[in-house]
Design a protein around this motif. Structure first.
Motif, PDB file in Angstrom:
ATOM      1  N   VAL A   1      86.205 -43.541  62.000  1.00  0.00           N
ATOM      2  CA  VAL A   1      86.590 -42.166  61.680  1.00  0.00           C
ATOM      3  C   VAL A   1      87.829 -41.826  62.493  1.00  0.00           C
ATOM      4  O   VAL A   1      87.858 -42.048  63.701  1.00  0.00           O
ATOM      5  CB  VAL A   1      85.459 -41.173  61.988  1.00  0.00           C
ATOM      6  N   ARG A   2      88.831 -41.277  61.843  1.00  0.00           N
ATOM      7  CA  ARG A   2      90.101 -41.019  62.517  1.00  0.00           C
ATOM      8  C   ARG A   2      90.675 -39.684  62.053  1.00  0.00           C
ATOM      9  O   ARG A   2      90.622 -39.345  60.878  1.00  0.00           O
ATOM     10  CB  ARG A   2      91.088 -42.144  62.212  1.00  0.00           C
ATOM     11  N   ARG A   3      91.238 -38.947  63.010  1.00  0.00           N
ATOM     12  CA  ARG A   3      91.944 -37.709  62.690  1.00  0.00           C
ATOM     13  C   ARG A   3      93.326 -37.767  63.319  1.00  0.00           C
ATOM     14  O   ARG A   3      93.470 -38.099  64.495  1.00  0.00           O
ATOM     15  CB  ARG A   3      91.211 -36.478  63.215  1.00  0.00           C
ATOM     16  N   ASP A   4      94.336 -37.448  62.514  1.00  0.00           N
ATOM     17  CA  ASP A   4      95.714 -37.413  62.985  1.00  0.00           C
ATOM     18  C   ASP A   4      96.223 -35.980  62.908  1.00  0.00           C
ATOM     19  O   ASP A   4      96.005 -35.285  61.911  1.00  0.00           O
ATOM     20  CB  ASP A   4      96.617 -38.309  62.125  1.00  0.00           C
ATOM     21  N   ALA A   5      96.906 -35.554  63.967  1.00  0.00           N
ATOM     22  CA  ALA A   5      97.571 -34.252  63.992  1.00  0.00           C
ATOM     23  C   ALA A   5      98.983 -34.494  64.501  1.00  0.00           C
ATOM     24  O   ALA A   5      99.187 -34.784  65.678  1.00  0.00           O
ATOM     25  CB  ALA A   5      96.829 -33.273  64.898  1.00  0.00           C
ATOM     26  N   VAL A   6      99.952 -34.396  63.613  1.00  0.00           N
ATOM     27  CA  VAL A   6     101.335 -34.733  63.936  1.00  0.00           C
ATOM     28  C   VAL A   6     102.227 -33.550  63.571  1.00  0.00           C
ATOM     29  O   VAL A   6     102.166 -33.044  62.455  1.00  0.00           O
ATOM     30  CB  VAL A   6     101.792 -36.004  63.173  1.00  0.00           C
ATOM     31  N   ASP A   7     103.020 -33.107  64.537  1.00  0.00           N
ATOM     32  CA  ASP A   7     103.968 -32.015  64.291  1.00  0.00           C
ATOM     33  C   ASP A   7     105.385 -32.564  64.391  1.00  0.00           C
ATOM     34  O   ASP A   7     106.048 -32.433  65.423  1.00  0.00           O
ATOM     35  CB  ASP A   7     103.766 -30.883  65.309  1.00  0.00           C
ATOM     36  N   ASN A   8     105.818 -33.200  63.336  1.00  0.00           N
ATOM     37  CA  ASN A   8     107.167 -33.750  63.299  1.00  0.00           C
ATOM     38  C   ASN A   8     108.158 -32.697  62.811  1.00  0.00           C
ATOM     39  O   ASN A   8     107.788 -31.721  62.173  1.00  0.00           O
ATOM     40  CB  ASN A   8     107.231 -34.960  62.356  1.00  0.00           C
ATOM     41  N   GLY A   9     109.407 -32.957  63.089  1.00  0.00           N
ATOM     42  CA  GLY A   9     110.459 -32.078  62.592  1.00  0.00           C
ATOM     43  C   GLY A   9     111.232 -32.748  61.475  1.00  0.00           C
ATOM     44  O   GLY A   9     111.147 -33.960  61.266  1.00  0.00           O
ATOM     45  N   SER A  10     111.985 -31.943  60.741  1.00  0.00           N
ATOM     46  CA  SER A  10     112.861 -32.441  59.686  1.00  0.00           C
ATOM     47  C   SER A  10     114.288 -32.021  60.013  1.00  0.00           C
ATOM     48  O   SER A  10     114.521 -30.900  60.467  1.00  0.00           O
ATOM     49  CB  SER A  10     112.454 -31.880  58.323  1.00  0.00           C
ATOM     50  N   ILE A  11     115.229 -32.915  59.780  1.00  0.00           N
ATOM     51  CA  ILE A  11     116.627 -32.606  60.080  1.00  0.00           C
ATOM     52  C   ILE A  11     117.304 -32.046  58.832  1.00  0.00           C
ATOM     53  O   ILE A  11     117.365 -32.712  57.805  1.00  0.00           O
ATOM     54  CB  ILE A  11     117.380 -33.859  60.559  1.00  0.00           C
ATOM     55  N   VAL A  12     117.788 -30.804  58.933  1.00  0.00           N
ATOM     56  CA  VAL A  12     118.612 -30.209  57.888  1.00  0.00           C
ATOM     57  C   VAL A  12     120.057 -30.300  58.356  1.00  0.00           C
ATOM     58  O   VAL A  12     120.408 -29.807  59.419  1.00  0.00           O
ATOM     59  CB  VAL A  12     118.229 -28.738  57.623  1.00  0.00           C
ATOM     60  N   ASN A  13     120.887 -30.958  57.586  1.00  0.00           N
ATOM     61  CA  ASN A  13     122.296 -31.138  57.934  1.00  0.00           C
ATOM     62  C   ASN A  13     123.097 -30.826  56.671  1.00  0.00           C
ATOM     63  O   ASN A  13     123.264 -31.683  55.809  1.00  0.00           O
ATOM     64  CB  ASN A  13     122.541 -32.565  58.403  1.00  0.00           C
ATOM     65  N   ALA A  14     123.561 -29.592  56.574  1.00  0.00           N
ATOM     66  CA  ALA A  14     124.148 -29.114  55.323  1.00  0.00           C
ATOM     67  C   ALA A  14     125.434 -28.335  55.599  1.00  0.00           C
ATOM     68  O   ALA A  14     125.830 -28.118  56.744  1.00  0.00           O
ATOM     69  CB  ALA A  14     123.140 -28.226  54.583  1.00  0.00           C
ATOM     70  N   ILE A  15     126.073 -27.921  54.526  1.00  0.00           N
ATOM     71  CA  ILE A  15     127.235 -27.036  54.571  1.00  0.00           C
ATOM     72  C   ILE A  15     126.834 -25.752  53.858  1.00  0.00           C
ATOM     73  O   ILE A  15     126.476 -25.779  52.680  1.00  0.00           O
ATOM     74  CB  ILE A  15     128.458 -27.658  53.873  1.00  0.00           C
ATOM     75  N   THR A  16     126.866 -24.619  54.557  1.00  0.00           N
ATOM     76  CA  THR A  16     126.404 -23.364  53.975  1.00  0.00           C
ATOM     77  C   THR A  16     127.456 -22.271  54.155  1.00  0.00           C
ATOM     78  O   THR A  16     128.530 -22.502  54.717  1.00  0.00           O
ATOM     79  CB  THR A  16     125.078 -22.914  54.620  1.00  0.00           C
ATOM     80  N   LEU A  17     127.114 -21.066  53.696  1.00  0.00           N
ATOM     81  CA  LEU A  17     128.001 -19.900  53.783  1.00  0.00           C
ATOM     82  C   LEU A  17     127.408 -18.847  54.712  1.00  0.00           C
ATOM     83  O   LEU A  17     126.186 -18.652  54.733  1.00  0.00           O
ATOM     84  CB  LEU A  17     128.218 -19.281  52.400  1.00  0.00           C
ATOM     85  N   ASP A  18     128.259 -18.176  55.443  1.00  0.00           N
ATOM     86  CA  ASP A  18     127.836 -17.022  56.223  1.00  0.00           C
ATOM     87  C   ASP A  18     127.567 -15.883  55.253  1.00  0.00           C
ATOM     88  O   ASP A  18     128.463 -15.475  54.501  1.00  0.00           O
ATOM     89  CB  ASP A  18     128.937 -16.636  57.212  1.00  0.00           C
ATOM     90  N   PRO A  19     126.342 -15.342  55.234  1.00  0.00           N
ATOM     91  CA  PRO A  19     126.034 -14.298  54.235  1.00  0.00           C
ATOM     92  C   PRO A  19     126.847 -13.026  54.414  1.00  0.00           C
ATOM     93  O   PRO A  19     126.974 -12.243  53.470  1.00  0.00           O
ATOM     94  CB  PRO A  19     124.537 -14.037  54.451  1.00  0.00           C
ATOM     95  N   GLN A  20     127.417 -12.801  55.600  1.00  0.00           N
ATOM     96  CA  GLN A  20     128.181 -11.582  55.835  1.00  0.00           C
ATOM     97  C   GLN A  20     129.648 -11.755  55.444  1.00  0.00           C
ATOM     98  O   GLN A  20     130.207 -10.968  54.676  1.00  0.00           O
ATOM     99  CB  GLN A  20     128.071 -11.174  57.316  1.00  0.00           C
ATOM    100  N   THR A  21     130.277 -12.775  55.964  1.00  0.00           N
ATOM    101  CA  THR A  21     131.714 -12.966  55.722  1.00  0.00           C
ATOM    102  C   THR A  21     132.004 -13.920  54.578  1.00  0.00           C
ATOM    103  O   THR A  21     133.156 -14.022  54.142  1.00  0.00           O
ATOM    104  CB  THR A  21     132.377 -13.507  56.991  1.00  0.00           C
ATOM    105  N   LEU A  22     130.957 -14.647  54.113  1.00  0.00           N
ATOM    106  CA  LEU A  22     131.114 -15.685  53.094  1.00  0.00           C
ATOM    107  C   LEU A  22     132.086 -16.773  53.550  1.00  0.00           C
ATOM    108  O   LEU A  22     132.741 -17.429  52.732  1.00  0.00           O
ATOM    109  CB  LEU A  22     131.585 -15.088  51.760  1.00  0.00           C
TER     110      LEU A  22
END
Length: 728
Positions: free
Chosen positions: A3-24
């Motif tokens: 019997v085995r239980r795994d609890a893993v809190d990994n992260g995900s890398i977001v690497n993008a090009i986006t817009l500033d919502p205020q100045t665009l």
């Protein structure tokens, strides 16, 4: 039972090009590391029962439950694209082994495997795909359910008679799927790069000396920026598009999300290992396979092999062995492919695609789409589709060297035929479609609408030269190294691959996705002082190929897989408007008729150098009480922890070495550390091939890997995992 239980809190890398919502203004780059909690419980149980000296029954049951939140994030996918995944799996396996005589063994196996899953999107808002920049909005999977049942029966018989060892058997496999998939029922806006007017500081088109508007290539994120900016300024949709804004495409699905499908396949085989002479063995056999859902009844797979030890005799261990073999190996056409065709046949579900929509970000009702002249996408399976197969041949020479060292040199060739690929058989005829003229194009079926045909017309060729060195230097040091020189060419990389230019396969035959020219690997075991064991695992790969595209639909297929043109080698070529300068030379995103197109998978990514290491020490203590009887062991093999080793029907699987009797007082403590990517070298993932992406030619993710317990992870480069195991 395990019997085995795994609890893993990994992260995900977001690497993008986006817009500033205020100045665009463009944020270059935008990075984030959202956390993805992952939980899993697995129960692995097994019972072995020996009826008598000739019959043994093994029963195994495995249950798994997984719960992953905020899945699907990373790369270009922003936090809004996350979704929740719940899954359950049940596996029951029965194996009965019968020793019919001293030379005949029969094995009967049955497996039932059932998986059920639910996927829930965190957001139901429309998706926004800015190609090569970012993916926002909802994940467009709604609330999906999928239940799959697999039934498999096998019966194998082995007969040993003098110089022959015969094997024959049958495998029957059935599969059913019940699926509810409201995929893209909320709609997706896509923004691609292209050519647009050059704007001055007042966002007005720049004119040349003759009074014409100056045109230049723009990225997908620039098109998205102009759209939002000019909407904020109150310009009309028509004017926004004139200034280089506006979504490139809108797609949405409708209809019945529920569907069920089934499939059955069978395989029978017979083979013989014939020891012609003490130093010569001939192996030969024949396998036949077939399945429902495709009209293919010709899948015969002959195989033959030979092993010869020249100059050796039955009393001496041969120092040289020459081996050669040839075989045909088939792939099955997956039930998921059939399910997709049944779902998107234009009746069960409808896929609507609108080019250059002017209603962003509003989603019109499905009933009103007719006013926007949408095209409807339909998927079909070719009536001539065959199961793909590869003809493999190899010849090798193996030589025993001094100091317990063996070297083997192998040449292997793979020739694949009838590989899967797709094409749009209702694409506009060549020269009749202009992406800048709405409604243009002459269609073979009389009206617009892609018809994606799955066919088995792909070709694959691979040549490999492999050198293996195995050295048992002494009782404490054992190393294995290999080098592979590889060349692989094909005109497809799978069913999701379409030709860049309809009706023209020129340039499609190029490097395959598996065309990594060089690979070196080193594994081994080193016992050091105080009985500490070092186990290195090193792989050095040269870079894989990647396809270079322009991120636009040039040919009216609704696909964004068109490749750039190669300007002619003349003095006027650099002056052609819209050319993009890249590391691969000047490329033309607006290729003209007669212009040569860049070949498939023309790009080449960087190599990778993952150096992994495991360090372990086992401390044993205690002993056996005087007069204690050592226990009998269960059948060897197995992987424990819910992951059977050596095949699905392996009779083993329990924790090895843990059996004790009431008189035993033997304990062991194993302390180990596994280090992935010891050197902390950044090994890039997939390379972005869209030349209108700001990240063209780069990777925005590290190479994918598996973390503890088999969970996916991408937010770390080097991973250290400490483990302890106490056995009693």
């Amino acid at each position: 039972m395990d019997v085995r239980r795994d609890a893993v809190d990994n992260g995900s890398i977001v690497n993008a090009i986006t817009l500033d919502p205020q100045t665009l203004g463009i944020i270059n780059p935008f990075t984030d590391t959202p956390r993805s909690p992952q939980r899993r419980i697995s129960v692995n149980s097994r019972v072995d029962y020996q009826f008598n000296s000739k019959n043994t029954l093994t029963l195994r049951y495995v249950y798994t439950h997984s719960d992953v939140r905020d899945a699907g994030l990373g790369s270009f996918n922003l936090a809004s694209r996350g979704y929740h995944v719940l899954g359950d799996g049940h596996t029951m396996q029965l194996t009965e082994t019968a020793v019919l005589s001293a030379s005949v063994i029969n094995e009967t196996r049955f497996r039932y495997f059932r998986t059920g899953g639910e996927t829930i999107a965190n957001s139901l808002t429309p998706a926004i795909q800015v190609l090569g920049s970012f993916n926002g909005g909802g994940a467009q999977i709604g609330q999906s359910f999928n239940t799959q049942n697999n039934y498999e029966f096998q019966n194998y018989t082995s007969i040993a008679r003098k110089a022959h060892y015969w094997k024959f058997g049958i495998r029957l496999h059935g599969e059913t799927i019940d699926s509810t998939s409201p995929q893209n029922f909320g709609g997706t806006f896509t923004f691609g790069g292209g050519t647009a007017p050059v704007l001055d500081a007042n966002n007005q088109p720049v004119l040349d000396s003759s009074g014409k508007i100056v045109q230049a290539p723009i990225t997908s994120i620039e098109r998205h920026r102009r759209t939002l900016l000019f909407q904020r300024l109150g310009l009309t949709p028509a004017r926004i598009r004139e200034l280089g804004g506006g979504a490139t495409q809108f797609s949405i699905n409708a209809g019945n999300p529920q569907l069920a499908a089934s499939q059955f396949d069978v395989g029978v085989f017979a083979g013989d290992d014939w020891r012609v002479r003490p130093n010569l063995t001939l192996s030969y056999g024949l396998r036949y396979e077939t399945q429902t859902n495709i009209h293919d009844w010709r899948d015969f797979a002959p195989r033959i092999g030979i092993a010869w030890a020249p100059g050796s005799n039955k009393n001496a261990r041969p120092k040289t062995v020459i081996r050669a073999g040839f075989g045909v190996f088939y792939d099955r056409f997956a039930l998921s492919n059939t399910l997709a065709v049944l779902r998107y046949n234009g009746t069960v579900q409808q896929q609507y695609v609108i080019t250059n929509p002017d209603f962003f970000p509003t989603i019109p009702p499905i009933s009103s789409l007719a006013g926007f002249q949408p095209t409807q996408t339909v998927q079909q399976i070719s009536t001539h589709l065959r199961a793909p197969y590869i003809m493999q041949s190899a010849v090798s020479i193996e030589r025993q060297l001094p100091l317990n060292t063996t070297i083997a040199i192998t040449y292997a060739n793979s020739h694949g035929l009838h590989l899967l690929r797709s094409q749009d058989i209702n694409a506009p005829l060549a020269g009749t479609y202009d992406p800048f003229v709405p409604g243009s194009g002459v269609y073979p079926f009389g009206k617009p609408g892609p018809v994606f045909l799955a066919e088995s017309a792909g070709l694959y060729n691979q040549h490999q030269l492999i050198a293996n060195l195995n050295a048992r230097i002494n009782k404490d040091i054992s190393l294995t190294g290999s080098y592979v020189l590889n060349r692989a060419m094909s005109n497809t990389d799978g069913l999701g691959r379409f030709p860049a230019k309809p009706y023209d396969f020129t340039g499609e035959y190029g490097p395959a996705a598996t065309d990594m020219r060089n690979r070196f690997s080193l594994t081994g075991s080193i016992n050091a002082k105080w009985n500490v064991r070092f186990s290195p695992f090193v792989i050095v790969d040269s870079g894989p190929p990647f396809d270079i595209t322009i991120g636009r639909d040039l040919y009216g297929t609704t696909l964004f897989n068109a490749r750039p043109g190669i300007p002619p080698n003349d003095l006027n070529a650099p002056n052609k408007p819209g050319l993009i300068r890249t590391g691969y030379g000047l490329l033309d995103p607006n290729s003209t008729p007669g212009e040569k197109i860049l070949p498939r998978n023309y790009g080449r990514g960087p190599g990778s150098v993952p150096v992994n290491l495991r360090v372990a020490k086992t401390i044993e203590f205690g002993g056996e009480r005087k007069g204690a009887v050592a226990p009998s062991r269960a059948p060897a093999g197995g992987g424990g922890e819910g992951r059977p080793a050596g095949g699905v029907f392996n009779a083993g699987g329990g924790p090895q070495g843990s059996s004790t009797s009431s008189g035993s007082r033997r304990y062991s403590l194993n302390i180990s550390m596994s280090v992935r990517n010891l050197l902390n070298h950044t090994n890039p993932g997939l390379i972005i091939g869209n030349i209108t992406s700001p990240l063209f030619g780069q990777a925005n993710q590290p190479a994918s890997g598996l973390g503890g317990g088999g969970f996916s992870e991408a937010a770390n480069n080097r991973r250290l995992e400490l483990q302890m195991r106490f056995t009693f």
